[in-house]
Write an enzyme that holds these catalytic residues in place. Structure first.
Site, PDB file in Angstrom:
ATOM      1  N   GLY A 107       5.269   6.913   5.842  1.00 54.66           N
ATOM      2  CA  GLY A 107       4.065   6.733   5.035  1.00 54.66           C
ATOM      3  C   GLY A 107       3.189   5.615   5.584  1.00 54.66           C
ATOM      4  O   GLY A 107       3.514   4.977   6.601  1.00 54.66           O
ATOM      5  N   MET A 108       2.097   5.371   4.901  1.00 48.81           N
ATOM      6  CA  MET A 108       1.121   4.378   5.381  1.00 48.81           C
ATOM      7  C   MET A 108       1.739   2.967   5.437  1.00 48.81           C
ATOM      8  O   MET A 108       1.651   2.285   6.460  1.00 48.81           O
ATOM      9  CB  MET A 108      -0.103   4.402   4.451  1.00 48.81           C
ATOM     10  CG  MET A 108      -1.242   3.542   4.916  1.00 48.81           C
ATOM     11  SD  MET A 108      -2.741   3.919   3.997  1.00 48.81           S
ATOM     12  CE  MET A 108      -2.282   3.492   2.335  1.00 48.81           C
ATOM     13  N   LEU A 109       2.369   2.539   4.346  1.00 50.02           N
ATOM     14  CA  LEU A 109       3.013   1.221   4.359  1.00 50.02           C
ATOM     15  C   LEU A 109       4.242   1.233   5.258  1.00 50.02           C
ATOM     16  O   LEU A 109       4.496   0.275   5.994  1.00 50.02           O
ATOM     17  CB  LEU A 109       3.407   0.809   2.926  1.00 50.02           C
ATOM     18  CG  LEU A 109       4.210  -0.489   2.820  1.00 50.02           C
ATOM     19  CD1 LEU A 109       3.413  -1.686   3.354  1.00 50.02           C
ATOM     20  CD2 LEU A 109       4.636  -0.741   1.375  1.00 50.02           C
ATOM     21  N   TYR A 135       1.713   8.766 -12.852  1.00 52.51           N
ATOM     22  CA  TYR A 135       2.184   8.002 -11.680  1.00 52.51           C
ATOM     23  C   TYR A 135       2.687   6.628 -12.125  1.00 52.51           C
ATOM     24  O   TYR A 135       3.799   6.215 -11.766  1.00 52.51           O
ATOM     25  CB  TYR A 135       1.033   7.869 -10.671  1.00 52.51           C
ATOM     26  CG  TYR A 135       1.276   6.876  -9.556  1.00 52.51           C
ATOM     27  CD1 TYR A 135       2.158   7.160  -8.512  1.00 52.51           C
ATOM     28  CD2 TYR A 135       0.615   5.646  -9.527  1.00 52.51           C
ATOM     29  CE1 TYR A 135       2.375   6.247  -7.480  1.00 52.51           C
ATOM     30  CE2 TYR A 135       0.821   4.738  -8.513  1.00 52.51           C
ATOM     31  CZ  TYR A 135       1.705   5.038  -7.494  1.00 52.51           C
ATOM     32  OH  TYR A 135       1.914   4.128  -6.476  1.00 52.51           O
ATOM     33  N   ASP A 167      15.971  13.283   1.499  1.00 57.02           N
ATOM     34  CA  ASP A 167      15.124  13.485   0.324  1.00 57.02           C
ATOM     35  C   ASP A 167      15.705  12.606  -0.795  1.00 57.02           C
ATOM     36  O   ASP A 167      16.846  12.832  -1.216  1.00 57.02           O
ATOM     37  CB  ASP A 167      15.135  14.969  -0.066  1.00 57.02           C
ATOM     38  CG  ASP A 167      14.149  15.274  -1.188  1.00 57.02           C
ATOM     39  OD1 ASP A 167      13.922  14.383  -2.049  1.00 57.02           O
ATOM     40  OD2 ASP A 167      13.606  16.386  -1.203  1.00 57.02           O
ATOM     41  N   THR A 185       2.727   9.564  -4.082  1.00 57.91           N
ATOM     42  CA  THR A 185       1.665   8.579  -4.335  1.00 57.91           C
ATOM     43  C   THR A 185       0.321   9.193  -4.730  1.00 57.91           C
ATOM     44  O   THR A 185      -0.641   8.455  -4.938  1.00 57.91           O
ATOM     45  CB  THR A 185       1.437   7.703  -3.082  1.00 57.91           C
ATOM     46  OG1 THR A 185       1.082   8.561  -1.991  1.00 57.91           O
ATOM     47  CG2 THR A 185       2.669   6.912  -2.720  1.00 57.91           C
ATOM     48  N   LYS A 221       6.598   5.035 -11.992  1.00 66.38           N
ATOM     49  CA  LYS A 221       6.960   3.803 -11.272  1.00 66.38           C
ATOM     50  C   LYS A 221       7.499   2.746 -12.254  1.00 66.38           C
ATOM     51  O   LYS A 221       8.428   2.003 -11.929  1.00 66.38           O
ATOM     52  CB  LYS A 221       5.755   3.268 -10.496  1.00 66.38           C
ATOM     53  CG  LYS A 221       5.207   4.193  -9.418  1.00 66.38           C
ATOM     54  CD  LYS A 221       6.099   4.327  -8.192  1.00 66.38           C
ATOM     55  CE  LYS A 221       5.987   3.153  -7.256  1.00 66.38           C
ATOM     56  NZ  LYS A 221       6.660   3.433  -5.949  1.00 66.38           N
TER      57      LYS A 221
HETATM   58  N1  LIG Z   1      -1.274   3.743  -1.622  1.00 65.93           N
HETATM   59  C1  LIG Z   1      -1.568   2.827  -2.534  1.00 65.93           C
HETATM   60  O1  LIG Z   1      -2.751   2.490  -2.789  1.00 65.93           O
HETATM   61  C2  LIG Z   1      -0.466   2.135  -3.299  1.00 65.93           C
HETATM   62  C3  LIG Z   1      -0.808   1.217  -4.292  1.00 65.93           C
HETATM   63  C4  LIG Z   1       0.219   0.575  -4.993  1.00 65.93           C
HETATM   64  C5  LIG Z   1       1.545   0.841  -4.697  1.00 65.93           C
HETATM   65  N2  LIG Z   1       1.838   1.772  -3.736  1.00 65.93           N
HETATM   66  C6  LIG Z   1       3.254   2.035  -3.446  1.00 65.93           C
HETATM   67  O2  LIG Z   1       3.480   1.678  -2.093  1.00 65.93           O
HETATM   68  C7  LIG Z   1       4.466   2.534  -1.508  1.00 65.93           C
HETATM   69  C8  LIG Z   1       3.937   3.075  -0.196  1.00 65.93           C
HETATM   70  O3  LIG Z   1       2.767   3.822  -0.438  1.00 65.93           O
HETATM   71  P1  LIG Z   1       2.035   4.603   0.752  1.00 65.93           P
HETATM   72  O4  LIG Z   1       0.598   4.715   0.372  1.00 65.93           O
HETATM   73  O5  LIG Z   1       2.434   4.010   2.056  1.00 65.93           O
HETATM   74  O6  LIG Z   1       2.708   6.038   0.613  1.00 65.93           O
HETATM   75  P2  LIG Z   1       2.400   7.371   1.452  1.00 65.93           P
HETATM   76  O7  LIG Z   1       1.569   7.064   2.648  1.00 65.93           O
HETATM   77  O8  LIG Z   1       1.943   8.419   0.490  1.00 65.93           O
HETATM   78  O9  LIG Z   1       3.854   7.763   1.999  1.00 65.93           O
HETATM   79  C9  LIG Z   1       4.814   8.233   1.110  1.00 65.93           C
HETATM   80  C10 LIG Z   1       6.161   8.142   1.791  1.00 65.93           C
HETATM   81  O10 LIG Z   1       7.148   8.604   0.868  1.00 65.93           O
HETATM   82  C11 LIG Z   1       7.938   9.584   1.501  1.00 65.93           C
HETATM   83  N3  LIG Z   1       8.421  10.532   0.519  1.00 65.93           N
HETATM   84  C12 LIG Z   1       7.696  11.254  -0.366  1.00 65.93           C
HETATM   85  N4  LIG Z   1       8.523  12.042  -1.093  1.00 65.93           N
HETATM   86  C13 LIG Z   1       9.783  11.799  -0.652  1.00 65.93           C
HETATM   87  C14 LIG Z   1      11.060  12.296  -0.997  1.00 65.93           C
HETATM   88  N5  LIG Z   1      11.237  13.207  -1.957  1.00 65.93           N
HETATM   89  N6  LIG Z   1      12.135  11.828  -0.324  1.00 65.93           N
HETATM   90  C15 LIG Z   1      12.006  10.907   0.649  1.00 65.93           C
HETATM   91  N7  LIG Z   1      10.821  10.384   1.028  1.00 65.93           N
HETATM   92  C16 LIG Z   1       9.715  10.834   0.371  1.00 65.93           C
HETATM   93  C17 LIG Z   1       7.020  10.235   2.526  1.00 65.93           C
HETATM   94  O11 LIG Z   1       7.809  10.876   3.510  1.00 65.93           O
HETATM   95  P3  LIG Z   1       7.239  12.116   4.415  1.00 65.93           P
HETATM   96  O12 LIG Z   1       5.835  11.727   4.816  1.00 65.93           O
HETATM   97  O13 LIG Z   1       8.185  12.138   5.574  1.00 65.93           O
HETATM   98  O14 LIG Z   1       7.265  13.326   3.558  1.00 65.93           O
HETATM   99  C18 LIG Z   1       6.274   9.009   3.043  1.00 65.93           C
HETATM  100  O15 LIG Z   1       7.043   8.343   4.000  1.00 65.93           O
HETATM  101  C19 LIG Z   1       4.789   3.580  -2.576  1.00 65.93           C
HETATM  102  O16 LIG Z   1       5.980   3.236  -3.208  1.00 65.93           O
HETATM  103  C20 LIG Z   1       3.631   3.501  -3.551  1.00 65.93           C
HETATM  104  O17 LIG Z   1       4.024   3.862  -4.849  1.00 65.93           O
HETATM  105  C21 LIG Z   1       0.874   2.416  -3.033  1.00 65.93           C
END
Ligand SMILES: NC(=O)c1ccc[n+]([C@@H]2O[C@H](COP(=O)([O-])OP(=O)(O)OC[C@H]3O[C@@H](n4cnc5c(N)ncnc54)[C@H](OP(=O)(O)O)[C@@H]3O)[C@@H](O)[C@H]2O)c1
Length: 275
Positions: A10-12, A123, A34, A60, A127
């Site tokens: 993912g992005m982070l 969402y 998974d 997300t 969380k």
């Molecule tokens: N984006 C925001 O603005 C934001 C704000 C506050 C908090 N957060 C939190 O920060 C964290 C990172 O966010 P992000 O934006 O980097 O997320 P993201 O880019 O949407 O990436 C999501 C990640 O979760 C994995 N994933 C999804 N479903 C899964 C499953 N069933 N089993 C295993 N892995 C799974 C994906 O794997 P694949 O790609 O391989 O499927 C990917 O690596 C999350 O916990 C999110 O809740 C995000």
């Protein structure tokens, strides 16, 4: 130190993989394990024997979660419980990445870590329930709440604004939601420091400063030297499936207590744009 990251694709997660060079780090995406399936989680944790597990994996898509709350719950809550159980069995420490959306947004001053959770969308609920369950399983877990993430290798707000700016003379952006934009590289660096320091408890990790989405877009356009007009609008005019908190600024006090200061979000934009 051995580290296992769920959500490394993912992005982070990508930022964590780029920044975390001083330890032995294994990163997994959903194809590797998974998190909804306890046996898969258990197997990789037993195989890797990590000292720290970082759970960044989540569903997300905030509007997607609203339309499919079962999926939100199974990935974000039950998935987190599966990872926490595996961490407890393996005696590994856990850092869970959470969100400002656990709050209802009715506040007017930055949220402290002990402010009651009261999510207003699916969402946020998934969380918030993950946080509560994790702390029951692993009272010493570290929960890092962040907000408004942007960075290389993911779909994010600056990217969307720049794409729109190339095709439209003006863009309407909501001016009634206030939060803290956070650059993934900076958050990754803070997370690494927290793990290395053996942190536990809830920590708020965002870049410093705050703005509305309109102000964020205006700064993106300005720093790019573009002439596209950005016009303020309201959430009422920009209806989406999930309600968003009006105010979700997170207080940096818990982060500074760990000796970590994240720079103002405006200073991170040139770094992001250069990437
Ligand atoms: N984006 C925001 O603005 C934001 C704000 C506050 C908090 N957060 C939190 O920060 C964290 C990172 O966010 P992000 O934006 O980097 O997320 P993201 O880019 O949407 O990436 C999501 C990640 O979760 C994995 N994933 C999804 N479903 C899964 C499953 N069933 N089993 C295993 N892995 C799974 C994906 O794997 P694949 O790609 O391989 O499927 C990917 O690596 C999350 O916990 C999110 O809740 C995000």
């Amino acid at each position: 130190m051995r580290v296992l990251i769920f959500g490394a694709t993912g992005m982070l997660g990508k930022a964590l993989m780029r920044e975390w060079t001083a330890d032995e780090v294994v990163g997994l995406g959903s194809a590797d394990a998974d998190i909804r399936i306890p046996e898969q989680v258990q197997r990789v944790v037993e195989r890797e024997r990590p000292d720290w597990i970082v759970l960044s994996a989540a569903y997300t898509d905030v509007d997607g979660c609203e339309l499919n709350p079962q999926l939100a719950s199974s990935v974000n809550t039950r998935g987190a419980v599966n990872v926490a159980n595996a961490a407890a069995r393996a005696n590994a420490k856990l850092l869970f990445v959470s969100t400002d959306y656990v709050f209802d947004g009715t506040g007017t001053t930055p949220y402290e870590t002990n402010h009651p959770r009261n999510p207003i969308n699916s969402y946020g609920r998934s969380k918030a329930e993950a946080e509560e369950n994790i702390l029951k399983i692993l009272p010493q877990a570290c929960i890092v709440r962040t907000s408004w993430l942007f960075g290389a290798g993911g779909k994010c707000f600056p990217d969307t604004i720049l794409k729109l700016a190339t095709t439209r003379p003006q863009i309407d952006v909501v001016n009634d939601q206030r939060g803290c934009p956070t650059f993934t590289d900076d958050l990754a660096s803070a997370i690494i420091q927290l793990c290395r320091a053996g942190a536990h408890g809830i920590v708020h990790g965002t870049n410093s400063g705050e703005c509305t989405w309109y102000e964020f877009a205006t700064e993106i356009i300005r720093q790019n030297g573009l002439t596209t007009r950005v016009l303020p609008t309201t959430s009422e005019k920009f209806v989406r499936p999930a309600a968003r908190p009006k105010y979700s600024v997170l207080s940096p006090a818990s982060l500074t207590a760990h000796g970590i200061v994240m720079r103002p979000w405006q200073e991170t934009l040139p770094v992001y744009l250069a990437q």
